[in-house]
Motif scaffolding. Structure first.
Motif, short mmCIF file in Angstrom:
data_model
loop_
_atom_site.label_atom_id
_atom_site.label_comp_id
_atom_site.label_asym_id
_atom_site.label_seq_id
_atom_site.Cartn_x
_atom_site.Cartn_y
_atom_site.Cartn_z
N SER A 143 22.50 26.53 20.74
CA SER A 143 21.87 27.82 20.47
C SER A 143 20.56 28.00 21.22
N LEU A 144 19.99 26.90 21.76
CA LEU A 144 18.73 26.99 22.51
C LEU A 144 18.94 26.65 24.00
N GLY A 174 9.74 35.53 26.86
CA GLY A 174 10.95 36.33 26.98
C GLY A 174 12.11 35.79 26.17
N TRP A 175 11.95 34.62 25.56
CA TRP A 175 13.02 34.06 24.73
C TRP A 175 13.07 34.82 23.42
N PRO A 176 14.29 35.17 22.93
CA PRO A 176 14.38 36.02 21.72
C PRO A 176 13.80 35.36 20.47
N GLU A 177 13.70 34.04 20.44
CA GLU A 177 13.20 33.36 19.25
C GLU A 177 11.67 33.27 19.22
N ILE A 178 11.03 33.68 20.31
CA ILE A 178 9.59 33.45 20.47
C ILE A 178 8.84 34.77 20.47
N THR A 179 7.70 34.78 19.78
CA THR A 179 6.78 35.91 19.81
C THR A 179 5.47 35.45 20.41
N CYS A 180 4.97 36.23 21.34
CA CYS A 180 3.71 35.90 22.01
C CYS A 180 2.67 36.99 21.78
N LYS A 182 20.38 28.56 13.51
CA LYS A 182 20.59 28.08 14.88
C LYS A 182 21.36 26.75 14.92
N ASN A 183 21.88 26.33 13.74
CA ASN A 183 22.67 25.10 13.68
C ASN A 183 21.88 23.90 14.19
N ILE A 184 20.61 23.84 13.81
CA ILE A 184 19.74 22.73 14.23
C ILE A 184 19.75 21.65 13.16
N HIS A 185 19.90 20.39 13.60
CA HIS A 185 19.88 19.24 12.72
C HIS A 185 18.61 18.42 12.98
N GLY A 186 18.24 17.63 11.96
CA GLY A 186 17.14 16.70 12.17
C GLY A 186 15.94 16.99 11.28
N THR A 187 14.77 16.62 11.76
CA THR A 187 13.53 16.79 11.01
C THR A 187 12.57 17.68 11.80
N VAL A 188 11.43 17.97 11.19
CA VAL A 188 10.40 18.79 11.84
C VAL A 188 9.35 17.84 12.42
N PRO A 189 9.20 17.80 13.76
CA PRO A 189 8.30 16.81 14.37
C PRO A 189 6.83 17.22 14.27
N PRO A 190 5.92 16.27 14.28
CA PRO A 190 4.48 16.58 14.17
C PRO A 190 3.97 17.45 15.31
N PHE A 191 4.53 17.29 16.51
CA PHE A 191 3.95 17.99 17.65
C PHE A 191 4.24 19.48 17.66
N ILE A 192 4.99 19.98 16.64
CA ILE A 192 5.21 21.43 16.59
C ILE A 192 3.89 22.16 16.41
N CYS A 193 2.92 21.48 15.81
CA CYS A 193 1.62 22.13 15.59
C CYS A 193 0.70 22.02 16.80
N ASP A 234 9.87 30.30 11.12
CA ASP A 234 11.06 30.51 10.29
C ASP A 234 12.14 29.53 10.74
N LEU A 235 12.45 28.55 9.89
CA LEU A 235 13.46 27.54 10.19
C LEU A 235 14.63 27.63 9.20
N ASN A 236 14.80 28.75 8.52
CA ASN A 236 15.79 28.81 7.44
C ASN A 236 17.22 28.80 7.95
N TYR A 237 18.12 28.38 7.06
CA TYR A 237 19.56 28.36 7.30
C TYR A 237 19.93 27.45 8.46
N ASN A 238 19.41 26.21 8.39
CA ASN A 238 19.76 25.18 9.36
C ASN A 238 20.14 23.91 8.62
N TYR A 239 20.00 22.78 9.29
CA TYR A 239 20.41 21.51 8.69
C TYR A 239 19.27 20.50 8.73
N PHE A 240 18.05 20.97 8.50
CA PHE A 240 16.91 20.07 8.48
C PHE A 240 16.98 19.19 7.22
N THR A 241 16.58 17.94 7.39
CA THR A 241 16.67 16.97 6.31
C THR A 241 15.33 16.27 6.13
#
Length: 998
Positions: A46-47, A58-64, A77-88, A97-104
């Motif tokens: 999906s990415l 210009g990516w539809p998931e991103i706002t600038c 987006k059918n994303i699996h895994g965890t949320v990494p520290p470097f996202i911040c 918004d990370l809803n409706y995925n497979y984060f654990t």
């Protein structure tokens, strides 16, 4: 997926500005961070458009905003895994918004470093554990926090109340089993609070919550609330919606509740509210009120007539009395009124329907008198009319024959009289007509609406003959016309109804013979032609009806012999009081039919239990001497046996007790919780009288464990030598799985008892036993009807929907929250157990296995399961993953909606195959829904759940949803049902049916 409330949408617009002005290129650091995220999540398809050569703005998931990334929207987006520290590392991130995925994993505390975050949505994922006590370290600018539909447990920490700028807090549908802080009441800006569907420890609604003066919507359904409601709810001046349903709240409704000027929707159903409804109702803007299933007494206040915006009024299942205020009938916005099952009396307000688009009118089971209002369908919108079990009288309004929207007409159990308006029989949308137990007269119509599937007119004064045009009533499934004045011969055309399941014509004046040629009665299961004046022989063709289980031809003038074909599938037969002759056929010559042949002088049998004359031709002359000798011999033998029994009784009792109950055997008792009994309590009570079920791997007992009337269920694994190894594995598998599972929708394993040759599992005992007993009337509770007939208690649709959601939650927990995940392998309605409140729990893990890896298919050495529930790939390849449970659960959904058994689709197909063929054939779904409780109010929900059952039973495993998705769909149906909203958006998520899915 839920729809955001208005303030959240405004916030979303604020945080996600339109790309009207071309933005400068984003910084290299921000782009690198995004690409690192993509790589960290294993490059989800999906990415795929996230690459080095394009500008992230210009990516539809991103706002600038001014070349800086401020928003990320990755929902679904059918994303699996965890949320990494470097996202911040995205320093200006305000929206995530990370809803409706497979984060654990645990709550992602790495987000503490996103200092500017204002919107955070982690809903519809698989996060587990406790919300950290230091959650207040999230951005102090946070306005929106959504953790809905995860698997968080424990307490909601007090520190969440330090996120002082929160506008919306969504924590519903988790596994919280601790407390929630009253300090939430100090979130002064909070506009929406949702704590519903959690297993909190019993708690009162905090008085501090009434400080939330900006709160518009407050949901706390099924959250284990107890005690009385706070007295000053009116201080929550902005409140528009209040949902406290399905709790244990008691006491009366606070008198100031209806003084809230903005309040439009109130749900207090399934609590324990008592007392009277306050007289002072000033919430003139209220559009919906649900105070159903409580203990409310007194009158319906006249103030309801002032609620000019009221569209839905639900006061059913209380103890309200007195008359219905006349002003309610003049409310111009009123569409649905449900006030059934009360003690209301007096006449119905005459203006009902005259000024509003009334579509649901349910006032059944009261003490109402007088006539039906003339204008119920004045505006042509009425769908359901249910006024049964009252004392209403007069004739049916002629205006109803022009009510083209009417589907459900239930007026039975009243004092109505006169003829039925001719046009009413022909209303094109009509499906259910129930008018038994009145004084209606006239003849049956020549023409009946094409969709009528249920026609019940018993205990009236209908006369004349059954029209030959009855062959055109092709949709008819149930025809009950007992105890009328119908006469003439039964037309041959009546046997041409292909869908007829129940035909009751007893207690009339029919003459002539029963039609000899059975044309299309392939679905008939109940036939009662008793108490007429029928002559001739019993048609041989009745013996060829494979579905016929109940037949009553008693009290007629039938003659000839009983066809030998009868009895292959009958469970009830009454041929008494006729002129039949000959020998009873062998398949009927047993005690099960002990009263079926009485008062037929020409019949005979050598089975004395049937109560008719013997067929033996031997003379009794000269046999008296032999009889005396025989009696003397029997008496001598009896004396000898008595003496022997006295001598050995003591030895037998001691030996039996110690041997049968294993009291000489060394037992190992492992308890998984604190118990007040031991194996010595259990073992002597494993008797035949305590058996409640038998299965392929053992017997289940209901065992009392104390004098207070508490019981446990004990499953005893059989110990045949040739099965020892297999049963040992099943025992160990069930113990291993259940000892580590803790969930409210999975049966609780209390302990296990074992020795060298016996295995016992001790479970909590669930009073209402298994779902299949209720769906398919297998020893389900029953009651007597007005005519002495047995009426089985039928689960209504709201209860079935709640059972489906509970069972889905149990399976969802097994598949998505257990580490490693658990596949059950034998999901079926008999393994869904129900407690005394019909809460569902998944049971019987004897066939379950633990999957070694989350995404790995394990191949089992043997196929196990039950016909009708087994997924196609499981039966053919023995490859197992969670999708076989999804298939089996889909079959349960089809059972719940159709009422059919899993193996009972059609002659050569299972229920799932039959349902798919029906759906792909283009026929209306309503045709397959269960007639026992089909109600226009629930048709959309039932159809959506039926479609979900089809999706779950797709032929290809990849096309089936996950149990997480199934839970979301069922929850959507449940919430839509309680709010009165359309469930179309739920069904829209279900893929279109495709031929390859069959």
């Amino acid at each position: 997926m839920s729809i955001l409330p208005l303030p959240s949408l405004l916030l979303l617009l604020f945080l996600l500005p339109f790309h009207v002005i071309p933005q400068p290129t984003t910084t290299q650091n921000d782009q690198t961070t995004l690409l690192n995220l993509k790589h960290f999540w294993s490059n989800p398809p999906s990415l795929s458009h996230w690459n080095q050569s394009s500008d992230p703005c210009g990516w539809p998931e991103i706002t600038c905003t001014t070349a800086t990334i401020t928003g990320i929207d990755l929902q679904d987006k059918n994303i699996h895994g965890t949320v990494p520290p470097f996202i911040c590392d995205l320093k200006n991130l305000t929206y995530l918004d990370l809803n409706y995925n497979y984060f654990t994993g645990d709550f992602p505390t790495a987000l503490y470093n996103c200092k500017n975050l204002q919107y955070l949505n982690l809903s519809l994922n698989f996060f587990v554990g406790r919300i950290p006590d230091d959650i207040s370290r999230l951005s102090q600018e946070l306005r929106y926090l959504d953790l809905y539909n995860n698997n968080f447990t424990g307490d909601i920490p007090v520190s969440i109340s330090r996120l002082s700028k929160l506008l919306s807090l969504q924590l519903h549908m988790n596994l919280f089993n601790g407390s929630f802080p009253e300090e939430i009441g100090y979130l002064n800006d909070l506009e929406e609070l949702n704590l519903a569907y959690n297993g909190f420890k019993p708690s009162r609604l905090p008085l501090a919550f009434t400080r939330l003066k900006k709160l518009r919507k407050f949901y706390m359904a099924e959250a284990n609330l107890i005690g009385e409601l706070p007295a000053n709810l009116s201080s929550m001046i902005a409140l528009e919606l209040l949902d406290l349903s399905m709790n244990q709240i008691n006491g009366s409704i606070p008198s100031d509740l209806f003084m809230l000027k903005n309040l439009t929707e109130v749900y207090l159903s399934k609590t324990n509210l008592a007392g009277e409804i306050p007289d002072s109702i000033e919430a003139v803007n209220m559009t919906m009120i649900d105070l159903s299933e409580n203990k409310l007494t007194g009158k319906i206040p006249d103030g309801f007539g002032k609620l000019m915006s009221l569209t839905n009024m639900s006061l059913m299942m209380n103890q309200l009395s007195g008359e219905i205020p006349v002003g309610i009938g003049r409310l111009r916005s009123l569409r649905n009124i449900r006030i059934f099952t009360n003690n209301l009396s007096g006449p119905l307000p005459p203006d009902f329907g005259r000024y509003s688009n009334l579509d649901i009118f349910e006032v059944s089971i009261n003490q109402l008198t007088g006539n039906l209002p003339e204008n119920l369908c004045y505006n042509g919108k009425l769908i359901g009319l249910s006024v049964f079990d009252n004392s209403l009288s007069g004739e049916i309004p002629k205006s109803l024959e022009n009510c083209n929207t009417l589907k459900n007409f239930q007026v039975y159990g009243n004092r109505f009289s006169g003829t039925i308006p001719d046009g009413l029989w022909k209303v094109s949308m009509l499906e259910t007509v129930m008018m038994s137990d009145n004084s209606f007269s006239g003849e049956l119509p020549q023409e009946l609406a094409p969709n009528v599937s249920t026609l019940e007119i018993s205990n009236n004064r209908f006369s004349g003959q059954i029209p030959t045009s009855i062959s055109s009533w092709t949709s008819l499934r149930v025809f009950k016309a007992s105890n009328n004045l119908l006469d003439g011969a039964l037309p041959q055309d009546i046997t041409a109804l292909p869908n007829l399941e129940t035909l009751l014509l007893d207690g009339n004046r029919f003459t002539g013979e029963i039609p000899a040629t059975i044309v299309s009665w392939r679905s008939l299961n109940t036939l009662n032609l008793g108490r007429n004046q029928l002559t001739g022989q019993i048609p041989v063709g009745l013996g060829s009806l494979e579905t016929l289980t109940v037949m009553d031809l008693s009290r007629n003038k039938l003659s000839g012999q009983i066809p030998s074909q009868l009895g292959r599938q009958l469970v009830f037969l009454n041929l008494s009081d006729n002129n039949l002759n000959g020998i009873i056929p062998s398949q009927l010559n047993n005690g099960a039919f002990d009263k079926s042949f009485l008062n037929n002088p020409g019949l005979c049998s050598d089975n004395p239990s049937l109560g008719i004359r013997s067929c033996s031709s031997r003379s009794k002359t000269g046999s008296s001497k032999n009889s005396v000798k025989f009696v003397a011999m029997i008496a001598s033998i009896a004396v000898i046996l008595l003496i022997m029994s006295v001598l050995i009784t003591r030895y037998v009792i001691v030996y039996y007790q110690r041997k049968k109950y294993g009291l000489d055997t060394k037992w190992n008792f492992t308890a998984f919780q604190k118990l007040n009994f031991t194996e010595s309590t259990i073992l002597p009570r494993l008797t035949e009288n305590n058996v409640i079920g038998r299965g392929g791997s053992g017997t289940v007992y209901r065992v009392p464990v104390n004098r207070s009337g508490d019981f446990v269920a004990v499953k005893k694994i059989s110990s045949k030598k040739d099965l020892d190894q297999r049963l040992e594995k099943e025992f160990l598998a069930e113990v291993e799985i259940l000892s580590m599972i803790r969930h409210s929708n999975i049966v609780k394993l209390m302990g296990c008892i074992s020795c060298d040759n016996s295995k016992l599992l001790v479970y909590e005992y669930l009073e209402n036993r298994s779902l299949d007993r209720w769906l398919h009337q297998k020893q389900a509770p029953s009651s007597r009807g007005l005519n002495g007939s047995v009426r089985h208690m039928v689960l209504d649709w709201p209860t079935r929907l709640r059972i489906a959601l509970g069972a889905a939650r149990g399976l969802c927990y097994m598949h998505h929250d257990c580490v490693p995940p658990v596949v059950h392998r034998d999901v079926k309605s008999s393994n869904v157990l129900l407690d005394n409140e019909f809460n569902a729990k998944i049971a019987d893990f004897g066939l379950a296995r633990i999957l070694a890896k989350e995404s790995e298919l394990n191949t089992m050495s043997t196929v196990a399961g039950s016909f009708g529930y087994m997924a196609p790939e499981y039966a053919h390849t023995t490859k197992v993953n969670e999708k076989i449970d999804v298939y089996s659960f889909g079959v349960i959904l089809l059972e719940l909606t159709t009422g059919k058994e899993a193996s009972n689709g059609s002659e050569h197909s299972s229920l799932a195959e039959w349902a798919w063929k029906h759906a792909l054939g283009g026929a209306p779904i309503v045709d397959v829904l269960d007639n026992e409780f089909k109600n226009p109010v629930y048709l959309n929900e039932m159809a959506s759940v039926f479609k979900l059952g089809l999706w779950c039973t797709s032929h290809l495993p990849a096309n089936r949803p996950s149990m997480k998705e199934v839970c979301q769909m069922l929850l959507g149906c449940s919430m839509a049902a309680r709010t009165g909203k359309n469930v179309g958006d739920v069904a829209d998520h279900i893929p279109l049916l495709k031929l390859e899915d069959v």
